[in-house]
Design a protein around this motif. Sequence first.
Motif, PDB file in Angstrom:
ATOM      1  N   ASP A  22     -22.270  -6.204 -26.527  1.00 12.30           N
ATOM      2  CA  ASP A  22     -21.283  -6.741 -25.563  1.00 12.30           C
ATOM      3  C   ASP A  22     -20.529  -5.584 -24.916  1.00 12.30           C
ATOM      4  O   ASP A  22     -20.418  -5.478 -23.699  1.00 12.30           O
ATOM      5  N   ARG A  66      -9.480 -19.889 -30.740  1.00  9.74           N
ATOM      6  CA  ARG A  66      -8.687 -19.161 -29.751  1.00  9.74           C
ATOM      7  C   ARG A  66      -9.357 -17.848 -29.339  1.00  9.74           C
ATOM      8  O   ARG A  66      -8.843 -17.107 -28.513  1.00  9.74           O
ATOM      9  N   ASN A  68     -13.201 -15.756 -28.237  1.00 12.72           N
ATOM     10  CA  ASN A  68     -14.199 -15.939 -27.183  1.00 12.72           C
ATOM     11  C   ASN A  68     -15.219 -17.029 -27.502  1.00 12.72           C
ATOM     12  O   ASN A  68     -15.859 -17.576 -26.614  1.00 12.72           O
ATOM     13  N   ASN A  69     -15.363 -17.374 -28.774  1.00  9.99           N
ATOM     14  CA  ASN A  69     -16.242 -18.504 -29.115  1.00  9.99           C
ATOM     15  C   ASN A  69     -15.630 -19.761 -28.483  1.00  9.99           C
ATOM     16  O   ASN A  69     -16.330 -20.546 -27.852  1.00  9.99           O
ATOM     17  N   ASP A  72     -16.263 -19.784 -24.778  1.00  6.49           N
ATOM     18  CA  ASP A  72     -17.570 -20.351 -24.413  1.00  6.49           C
ATOM     19  C   ASP A  72     -17.472 -21.870 -24.349  1.00  6.49           C
ATOM     20  O   ASP A  72     -18.045 -22.513 -23.460  1.00  6.49           O
ATOM     21  N   LEU A 146     -15.381 -20.853 -34.229  1.00 10.54           N
ATOM     22  CA  LEU A 146     -15.518 -19.432 -34.555  1.00 10.54           C
ATOM     23  C   LEU A 146     -16.977 -19.035 -34.373  1.00 10.54           C
ATOM     24  O   LEU A 146     -17.893 -19.816 -34.617  1.00 10.54           O
ATOM     25  N   GLY A 147     -17.166 -17.794 -34.000  1.00  6.57           N
ATOM     26  CA  GLY A 147     -18.549 -17.284 -33.871  1.00  6.57           C
ATOM     27  C   GLY A 147     -18.655 -16.002 -34.662  1.00  6.57           C
ATOM     28  O   GLY A 147     -18.372 -15.987 -35.861  1.00  6.57           O
ATOM     29  N   THR A 148     -18.984 -14.911 -33.999  1.00  5.93           N
ATOM     30  CA  THR A 148     -19.183 -13.641 -34.708  1.00  5.93           C
ATOM     31  C   THR A 148     -17.860 -13.009 -35.121  1.00  5.93           C
ATOM     32  O   THR A 148     -17.837 -11.954 -35.736  1.00  5.93           O
ATOM     33  N   GLY A 149     -16.759 -13.670 -34.784  1.00  7.49           N
ATOM     34  CA  GLY A 149     -15.460 -13.087 -35.182  1.00  7.49           C
ATOM     35  C   GLY A 149     -15.047 -13.479 -36.579  1.00  7.49           C
ATOM     36  O   GLY A 149     -14.046 -13.007 -37.112  1.00  7.49           O
ATOM     37  N   SER A 152     -13.987 -13.704 -42.937  1.00 10.61           N
ATOM     38  CA  SER A 152     -13.574 -14.003 -44.325  1.00 10.61           C
ATOM     39  C   SER A 152     -13.657 -15.511 -44.503  1.00 10.61           C
ATOM     40  O   SER A 152     -13.863 -16.246 -43.527  1.00 10.61           O
ATOM     41  N   PRO A 153     -13.502 -16.021 -45.730  1.00  9.40           N
ATOM     42  CA  PRO A 153     -13.560 -17.480 -45.921  1.00  9.40           C
ATOM     43  C   PRO A 153     -12.591 -18.190 -44.975  1.00  9.40           C
ATOM     44  O   PRO A 153     -11.505 -17.704 -44.709  1.00  9.40           O
ATOM     45  N   ARG A 155      -9.914 -20.041 -43.025  1.00 11.72           N
ATOM     46  CA  ARG A 155      -8.511 -20.379 -43.324  1.00 11.72           C
ATOM     47  C   ARG A 155      -8.208 -21.771 -42.773  1.00 11.72           C
ATOM     48  O   ARG A 155      -8.919 -22.273 -41.899  1.00 11.72           O
ATOM     49  N   ASP A 176     -22.998 -20.275 -30.612  1.00 10.66           N
ATOM     50  CA  ASP A 176     -23.307 -18.955 -31.170  1.00 10.66           C
ATOM     51  C   ASP A 176     -23.662 -19.004 -32.652  1.00 10.66           C
ATOM     52  O   ASP A 176     -24.739 -18.583 -33.037  1.00 10.66           O
ATOM     53  N   ILE A 225     -27.714 -14.008 -21.633  1.00  8.21           N
ATOM     54  CA  ILE A 225     -26.448 -14.007 -20.881  1.00  8.21           C
ATOM     55  C   ILE A 225     -26.306 -12.744 -20.039  1.00  8.21           C
ATOM     56  O   ILE A 225     -25.217 -12.377 -19.612  1.00  8.21           O
TER      57      ILE A 225
END
Length: 531
Positions: A22, A66, A68-69, A72, A146-149, A152-153, A155, A176, A225
Amino acid sequence: MNPLLEAHPEPVLTARAMREADRQTIETLGLPGRVLMETAGRGAAEVAARMLGTVAARTVVCLCGRGNNGGDGFVLARVLHARGAHVHVVTLADASAMSDDAAANYRLLEHLAEADPAHRLHLHRLTDLAELDHLPRADLYVDALLGTGLSSPLRAPIRELVQWLNEHPAPILAIDIPTGLDSDTGQVLGAAVAATRTVTMGALKVGLLLGEGPRLCGTVDVIDIGIPRHVLEQAARQPGCAWRASDALIRQWLPRRAHDAHKYSAGLALIVAGSREFTGAPVMAATAAARIGAGYVLCACPSDVRPVLATKLTEVALLGLPETERGGIDQEDAFDVLDGWLERARALLVGPGLGRHPDTQRFARTLLERTSLPAVIDADGLNALVGFTELIPRHAQGRWILTPHLGEFRRLAGDVDLTHRIKVVQEYAQQWHCVLLLKGMPSVVGWPDGTVWINATGNPALATAGTGDVLAGLCVGLLAQGLPPTQAAVCALHVGGAVADHYAAHYGTATMMASDLLTYLPAVLRTRFDR
Ligand SMILES: NC(=O)C1=CN([C@@H]2O[C@H](COP(=O)(O)OP(=O)(O)OC[C@H]3O[C@@H](n4cnc5c(N)ncnc54)[C@H](O)[C@@H]3O)[C@@H](O)[C@H]2O)[C@H](O)CC1
Ligand SMILES: [K+]
């Protein structure tokens, strides 16, 4: 698709590598992130429309995070609204807490919601999970949380949203990555969306193919993309990334028999296998080697096993190896019998059904130390190396293919943490300077240069006795025809899995036996690989 492009292997990226791709695209090539997001969201909307069949008047609920996922998801919402759907967008944060590109797209939705006279666009800023119950039943749910961000487990309240989403019978499209799935390992981090379909941006992610990924992703679509292929290929060289072979690539790699071939020029495969207890394994391996095209297959087995194999093998030549009075293979006498053949062979397979007699194990180690042939080491050939793994980097020199299942690998490498299977295979293939084929679902191949392949074919039908013997035979059969160990291992896996897929398509996954792989191999080679 362009046959040349089709022959390219498919990059499979980690989250970090994807972010790097990216960044490269945005900062170096100058393609704005907002454009990437618009293209991503529009591509996702096309997949959503295909899932809906008709879009007009259908109800779509988009849960958006909140980052970029979520961004999209906002683009997808705008596109489906423009095509006549009733769209409900659920967020947990104000635009001020969103990433810039996500916030820009959210504000677009706010203006649209106000301006739309048909009032088909509804923005729900969630403050209490109970408000979810006021949402209409949807024809399609979109997971843009959520995507590639994800790092952690999950929340709260994302975790609760995921659980709420999974309770709904309507189809779910994951953007994603299914939220909660670790994009590098396929592990579930707390909870994860069980998607009907996943539309992933730019390139496949490792976590979609490993661990829980295949179960949670449903069908996977990769959306182009606009990230240039060379940028993705460069990113795929990062640790933890991998490649997937295409049929076109395998067709390019598979050996073709020369018009003037004779049985020796088509390659002599020498297979050292079998014992009193195991007479099936050598039969499966030797037949597979012959079936994949080795011109001459010679199976060397303990002398008293030879008559048994002779009743099962016709086209495969047999060589009896002398035994000690203790019942193992007698090393010195065995080499007297083998030496001439080791000169003529083009490839060696050691292991299927060989047994674990100490004399036999010593013979197997000495054989591997003495030969410079390309070799496949499988099953009891691997067990003979337990406690002697220093022999591998000393003698493999890139010529060996090791084909352990998880237990055999752990016996060789110790109790290794296999959470990051790609990195482990990468590390040991480089450390041992060999091709390491770690069997599993999917199986993974590590090359000595660090390249890793995730097998693109196969299914649970392969979970039956003898398929490992067939795979080892396919590997040695391809080596005998001159394929390098790197390509032989990838081709053997890809072709073997393709035959299992052919079988499963006709008969399901519960009834296949390993010998079915040998039965259907010629037809699949012909129809799918043009051999
Ligand atoms: N592949 C591409 O070229 C493009 C991908 N796009 C999309 O962008 C996301 C990645 O966006 P990013 O903002 O980096 O991360 P996310 O949106 O996935 O999540 C960030 C968000 O999540 C919160 N968070 C992190 N961990 C947790 C947790 N354990 N529990 C709860 N919340 C968590 C964090 O606070 C952030 O707020 C990628 O997946 C694609 O969908 C681009 O849109 C286009 C280019
Ligand atoms: K997601």
